[in-house]
Design a protein around this motif. Structure first.
Motif, PDB file in Angstrom:
ATOM      1  N   LYS A 160     -80.166  -7.856   6.501  1.00  0.00           N
ATOM      2  CA  LYS A 160     -81.059  -6.877   6.815  1.00  0.00           C
ATOM      3  C   LYS A 160     -80.781  -6.106   5.742  1.00  0.00           C
ATOM      4  O   LYS A 160     -79.704  -5.199   5.390  1.00  0.00           O
ATOM      5  CB  LYS A 160     -80.911  -7.247   8.428  1.00  0.00           C
ATOM      6  CG  LYS A 160     -81.558  -6.076   9.218  1.00  0.00           C
ATOM      7  CD  LYS A 160     -80.410  -6.010  10.299  1.00  0.00           C
ATOM      8  CE  LYS A 160     -81.390  -5.302  11.099  1.00  0.00           C
ATOM      9  NZ  LYS A 160     -81.111  -4.872  12.756  1.00  0.00           N
ATOM     10  N   SER A 161     -81.869  -5.341   5.302  1.00  0.00           N
ATOM     11  CA  SER A 161     -81.948  -4.306   4.585  1.00  0.00           C
ATOM     12  C   SER A 161     -83.160  -2.993   4.801  1.00  0.00           C
ATOM     13  O   SER A 161     -84.308  -3.659   5.383  1.00  0.00           O
ATOM     14  CB  SER A 161     -81.439  -4.503   3.164  1.00  0.00           C
ATOM     15  OG  SER A 161     -82.043  -3.380   2.248  1.00  0.00           O
ATOM     16  N   SER A 162     -83.025  -1.863   4.460  1.00  0.00           N
ATOM     17  CA  SER A 162     -83.608  -1.246   4.887  1.00  0.00           C
ATOM     18  C   SER A 162     -83.656   0.396   3.966  1.00  0.00           C
ATOM     19  O   SER A 162     -83.189   0.566   3.363  1.00  0.00           O
ATOM     20  CB  SER A 162     -83.857  -0.526   6.264  1.00  0.00           C
ATOM     21  OG  SER A 162     -82.583   0.142   6.650  1.00  0.00           O
TER      22      SER A 162
ATOM     23  N   SER B 241     -85.488   4.863   4.204  1.00  0.00           N
ATOM     24  CA  SER B 241     -85.480   5.672   4.954  1.00  0.00           C
ATOM     25  C   SER B 241     -85.751   6.810   4.261  1.00  0.00           C
ATOM     26  O   SER B 241     -85.037   6.621   3.289  1.00  0.00           O
ATOM     27  CB  SER B 241     -84.853   5.713   6.350  1.00  0.00           C
ATOM     28  OG  SER B 241     -83.236   6.194   5.697  1.00  0.00           O
TER      29      SER B 241
ATOM     30  N   ASN C 258     -87.536   5.344   9.085  1.00  0.00           N
ATOM     31  CA  ASN C 258     -87.703   3.398   8.024  1.00  0.00           C
ATOM     32  C   ASN C 258     -88.976   3.406   7.661  1.00  0.00           C
ATOM     33  O   ASN C 258     -90.325   3.650   8.112  1.00  0.00           O
ATOM     34  CB  ASN C 258     -87.587   2.664   9.054  1.00  0.00           C
ATOM     35  CG  ASN C 258     -85.754   2.257   8.929  1.00  0.00           C
ATOM     36  OD1 ASN C 258     -85.195   3.475   8.425  1.00  0.00           O
ATOM     37  ND2 ASN C 258     -85.526   1.887   9.912  1.00  0.00           N
TER      38      ASN C 258
ATOM     39  N   SER D 227     -88.430  -2.200   6.227  1.00  0.00           N
ATOM     40  CA  SER D 227     -87.122  -2.677   6.798  1.00  0.00           C
ATOM     41  C   SER D 227     -87.671  -4.306   6.163  1.00  0.00           C
ATOM     42  O   SER D 227     -89.117  -5.210   6.506  1.00  0.00           O
ATOM     43  CB  SER D 227     -86.791  -2.869   8.015  1.00  0.00           C
ATOM     44  OG  SER D 227     -87.947  -3.564   8.629  1.00  0.00           O
TER      45      SER D 227
ATOM     46  N   GLU E  68     -86.073  -8.199   7.408  1.00  0.00           N
ATOM     47  CA  GLU E  68     -84.582  -9.160   8.248  1.00  0.00           C
ATOM     48  C   GLU E  68     -85.221 -10.586   7.495  1.00  0.00           C
ATOM     49  O   GLU E  68     -86.221 -11.199   7.846  1.00  0.00           O
ATOM     50  CB  GLU E  68     -84.805  -8.902   9.415  1.00  0.00           C
ATOM     51  CG  GLU E  68     -83.562  -9.725  10.399  1.00  0.00           C
ATOM     52  CD  GLU E  68     -83.856  -8.552  11.292  1.00  0.00           C
ATOM     53  OE1 GLU E  68     -82.927  -9.737  13.081  1.00  0.00           O
ATOM     54  OE2 GLU E  68     -84.653  -8.028  11.937  1.00  0.00           O
TER      55      GLU E  68
END
Length: 75
Positions: free
Chosen positions: A3-5, A7, A14, A17, A19
């Motif tokens: 899981k990454s994002s 912003s 954001n 993202s 997932e």
């Protein structure tokens, strides 16, 4: 599970993202001001190299519409 994002610090929105789920990876990209008809996904290409997934989405080039030109002789 990945899981990454990413912003923007100014407004904490954001930009994107990613997932991982059972079937693959969901990549979500925020595009404020754009509607469903404004975005078209044609040919996408992806490459995995050294642990980095690179996804290429080409820009859609609009065809130039020919204008109806009528020549009028003026006397």
């Amino acid at each position: 599970m990945i899981k990454s994002s990413c912003s923007k610090k100014e407004n904490k929105m954001n930009i994107w993202s990613a997932e991982e789920n059972e079937g693959g990876v969901d990549l979500k990209i925020n595009m404020p001001g754009f509607g469903k008809d404004d975005v078209q996904v044609n040919e996408m290409k992806a490459e995995m190299k050294n642990g980095v997934l690179k996804i290429f989405i080409p820009k859609v080039v609009e065809e130039k519409k020919e204008k109806n030109v009528v020549q009028v002789q003026v006397e």
